[in-house]
Design an enzyme around this catalytic site. Structure first.
Site, PDB file in Angstrom:
ATOM      1  N   ARG A  60       0.609  -1.306   0.021  1.00  0.00           N
ATOM      2  CA  ARG A  60      -0.027  -0.131  -0.061  1.00  0.00           C
ATOM      3  C   ARG A  60       0.863   1.345   0.054  1.00  0.00           C
ATOM      4  NH1 ARG A  60      -2.679  -4.507   1.697  1.00  0.00           N
ATOM      5  NH2 ARG A  60      -4.769  -4.372   1.489  1.00  0.00           N
ATOM      6  N   GLY A 111      -1.546 -11.570  -5.225  1.00  0.00           N
ATOM      7  CA  GLY A 111      -2.909 -11.351  -5.441  1.00  0.00           C
ATOM      8  C   GLY A 111      -3.214  -9.859  -4.994  1.00  0.00           C
ATOM      9  N   ARG A 163      -6.339 -17.317  -9.786  1.00  0.00           N
ATOM     10  CA  ARG A 163      -7.101 -17.010  -8.709  1.00  0.00           C
ATOM     11  C   ARG A 163      -8.408 -16.258  -9.146  1.00  0.00           C
ATOM     12  NH1 ARG A 163      -3.132 -14.899  -4.178  1.00  0.00           N
ATOM     13  NH2 ARG A 163      -5.057 -14.841  -3.108  1.00  0.00           N
ATOM     14  N   SER A 176     -12.976  -9.069   1.941  1.00  0.00           N
ATOM     15  CA  SER A 176     -11.540  -9.243   1.414  1.00  0.00           C
ATOM     16  C   SER A 176     -10.924  -7.756   1.349  1.00  0.00           C
ATOM     17  CB  SER A 176     -11.781  -9.483  -0.103  1.00  0.00           C
ATOM     18  OG  SER A 176     -10.484  -9.187  -0.999  1.00  0.00           O
ATOM     19  N   ASP A 209      -4.193 -15.472   7.007  1.00  0.00           N
ATOM     20  CA  ASP A 209      -3.352 -15.986   6.275  1.00  0.00           C
ATOM     21  C   ASP A 209      -2.522 -17.071   7.147  1.00  0.00           C
ATOM     22  OD1 ASP A 209      -3.588 -14.566   4.026  1.00  0.00           O
ATOM     23  OD2 ASP A 209      -2.387 -12.675   4.597  1.00  0.00           O
ATOM     24  N   LYS A 244      -6.352 -19.210  -2.151  1.00  0.00           N
ATOM     25  CA  LYS A 244      -5.237 -18.495  -2.030  1.00  0.00           C
ATOM     26  C   LYS A 244      -4.107 -18.623  -2.996  1.00  0.00           C
ATOM     27  CE  LYS A 244      -6.876 -15.905   1.100  1.00  0.00           C
ATOM     28  NZ  LYS A 244      -6.965 -14.528   1.306  1.00  0.00           N
ATOM     29  N   ARG A 263       3.445 -19.880   2.595  1.00  0.00           N
ATOM     30  CA  ARG A 263       3.358 -20.152   3.972  1.00  0.00           C
ATOM     31  C   ARG A 263       3.029 -21.401   4.224  1.00  0.00           C
ATOM     32  NH1 ARG A 263       2.221 -14.690   5.075  1.00  0.00           N
ATOM     33  NH2 ARG A 263       0.663 -13.660   3.680  1.00  0.00           N
TER      34      ARG A 263
HETATM   35  C1  S3P Z   1      -4.189  -9.080   1.670  1.00  0.00           C
HETATM   36  C2  S3P Z   1      -5.644  -9.456   2.063  1.00  0.00           C
HETATM   37  C3  S3P Z   1      -5.923 -10.898   2.228  1.00  0.00           C
HETATM   38  C4  S3P Z   1      -4.689 -11.779   2.545  1.00  0.00           C
HETATM   39  C5  S3P Z   1      -3.527 -11.556   1.653  1.00  0.00           C
HETATM   40  C6  S3P Z   1      -2.981 -10.175   1.707  1.00  0.00           C
HETATM   41  C7  S3P Z   1      -3.921  -7.710   1.423  1.00  0.00           C
HETATM   42  O1  S3P Z   1      -6.502 -11.343   0.959  1.00  0.00           O
HETATM   43  O2  S3P Z   1      -5.045 -13.236   2.581  1.00  0.00           O
HETATM   44  O3  S3P Z   1      -2.423 -12.347   1.906  1.00  0.00           O
HETATM   45  O4  S3P Z   1      -3.027  -7.296   1.497  1.00  0.00           O
HETATM   46  O5  S3P Z   1      -4.770  -6.835   1.287  1.00  0.00           O
HETATM   47  P1  S3P Z   1      -8.054 -11.144   0.666  1.00  0.00           P
HETATM   48  O6  S3P Z   1      -8.318  -9.888   0.443  1.00  0.00           O
HETATM   49  O7  S3P Z   1      -8.192 -12.007  -0.517  1.00  0.00           O
HETATM   50  O8  S3P Z   1      -8.803 -11.734   1.895  1.00  0.00           O
END
Ligand code: S3P
Length: 435
Positions: free
Chosen positions: A28, A95, A123, A168, A317, A344, A390
């Site tokens: 971010r 992701g 995904r 999410s 996570d 995931k 993980r």
């Molecule tokens: C994350 C949000 C989560 C998490 C991922 C990191 C993030 O995913 O599992 O490892 O940085 O916003 P989801 O938004 O798909 O739940």
């Protein structure tokens, strides 16, 4: 490094350790720093593969970013400083990189394309493409069933009200990044509260949003201002060492400057419910930095528990490492409401069922979780990480209490979130030998 063999630990984990900076917050900071006006300085950049993918993508968008060790300086020039990339942006395994960039780029006046590795290409992306489409975004999923690569034809966005079906943070954050570019009020309501790093950081960058429970309102358009971000250690990385210290007898470990954002601390609550001996002391907050503190862990006998609902979201996570803790605990541990784990970096319910069975546990796999009966005396064997960081790290912790040792295949993937993981474990236990 193709595989790593982890022998049973000869002694407990002792001493003090700092884990790498928080991966979620670092993504971010890189993105907000890239669209902000003025410099952003990021202290404690972890340098894992996922974050490096975001850094490289921001550079390809024309943003100047200087690296000096773990200090990163992002020379933001506002929204206009983000320019059309000359090639496809490679999100690697991440992701977060792909989904958040989709929201950011949907509102920029140029075409771009996002792609990733084989895992990321599998995904689900419709969860961001559909709500972004409601805001006028023009994004085409080139993969089967709405998956990557994503071809983005950026343009003008308009506000919308979103009722999300899944909790999410990635979807919520993609929509917030789009909302910052749309004129008017966008509302995002989640079924449960996911991590709130984006909301906190937008305020730190001088932005405005309103948060009421599970509802976020963003008023666009907005221009952010560069700032300084000091990353806490990543609690999701610390989790592997915390569980290792709990289950390896004779441990007494202190983890310093670890992130303690309440939307992430489900792992600590679950372990406390399992009888863990954790001492958590909060460091007084500095400016707009995220909460952090020290966690002291001593070995403890664990008991089974149930992990579901909001608690599961706050520990999303940590499922792989909690599976190892559960197998060591006396009695039955049940994970439920966890169907998200099937999409995931791997299908983590299936992967961890396989890992636990290989190590000698009896496991009942459910569509939305699993049940494990402990305590299990781990034998040993070869674990295929399936390229999931993980899973590789959870299997490492299992190796430390195994009878005959555990060999982790495709072990290098730990670098996605925890660079130096095996060295840290080796230093704390003298148990890891690269093969
Ligand atoms: C994350 C949000 C989560 C998490 C991922 C990191 C993030 O995913 O599992 O490892 O940085 O916003 P989801 O938004 O798909 O739940």
């Amino acid at each position: 490094m193709s595989s790593v063999r982890i022998a049973r630990a000869g002694a407990g984990l002792r001493g003090a350790v700092e884990v790498p900076g928080d991966k979620s917050i670092a993504h971010r900071a890189l993105m907000l720093g890239s669209i902000a006006d003025g410099d952003t300085i990021l202290h404690g950049f972890p340098g894992g593969a996922d974050n490096l993918a975001t850094l490289a993508a921001c550079r390809q968008l024309g943003v100047q970013i200087d690296e000096r060790g773990s200090e990163i300086r992002i020379h933001g020039r506002g929204w206009r400083g983000v320019a059309q990339p000359t090639r496809t942006l490679d999100c690697g395994n991440s992701g977060t990189t792909m989904r958040l960039l989709a929201g950011l780029l949907a509102g920029r006046p140029f075409a771009s394309r996002l792609d990733g590795d084989a895992s990321l290409r599998h995904r689900p992306m419709r969860r961001v493409l559909d709500p972004l489409g409601k805001m006028g975004a023009n994004i085409r999923a080139e993969g089967a069933a709405g998956s990557a690569p994503l071809a983005i034809d950026g343009g003008v966005l308009h506000p919308a009200t979103h009722e999300l079906a899944v909790a999410s943070a990635q979807v919520k954050s993609a929509l917030i990044l789009a909302a910052l570019q749309a004129e008017g009020e966008t509302i995002i309501a989640e079924p449960a509260r996911s991590r709130d790093h984006t909301e906190r950081m937008i305020r730190a960058f001088g932005g405005r949003l309103e948060v009421q429970g599970q509802r976020v309102a963003v008023f666009g358009p907005q221009q952010l201002r560069g700032t300084s971000v000091v990353l806490p250690g990543d609690l999701s990385s610390a989790a592997f060492l915390i569980v290792a210290a709990l289950v390896v007898p004779g441990s007494d470990l202190e983890l310093r400057s670890v992130g303690l954002n309440p939307t992430r601390t489900g792992i600590l609550d679950v372990l406390a419910a399992m009888g863990a001996d954790l001492e958590v002391s909060h460091t007084p907050a500095a400016g707009s930095d995220e909460p952090r503190g020290t966690i002291r862990v001593r070995s403890a006998a664990l008991r089974g528990t149930r992990i579901a609902g909001e608690m599961l979201v706050r520990a999303i996570d940590e499922f792989p490492i909690l599976c190892i803790a559960a197998a060591c605990a006396t009695g039955r541990t049940e994970f439920a409401d966890a169907a998200e784990l099937r999409v995931k970096e791997s299908d983590r319910i299936a992967t961890m069922t396989e890992v636990l069975r290989t190590l000698g546990a009896s496991v009942e796999e459910r569509p939305d979780g699993l049940i494990v009966e402990g305590p299990v005396g781990f034998g040993g064997g070869r674990i295929a990480s399936g390229g999931d960081h993980r899973v590789a790290m959870a299997a490492t912790v299992a190796g430390l209490i195994s009878r005959t040792g555990v060999t982790i295949e495709d072990a290098a993937c730990a670098d996605v979130s925890f660079p130096g993981f095996y060295d840290t474990v080796a230093r704390l236990t003298a148990g890891a030998e690269p093969t």
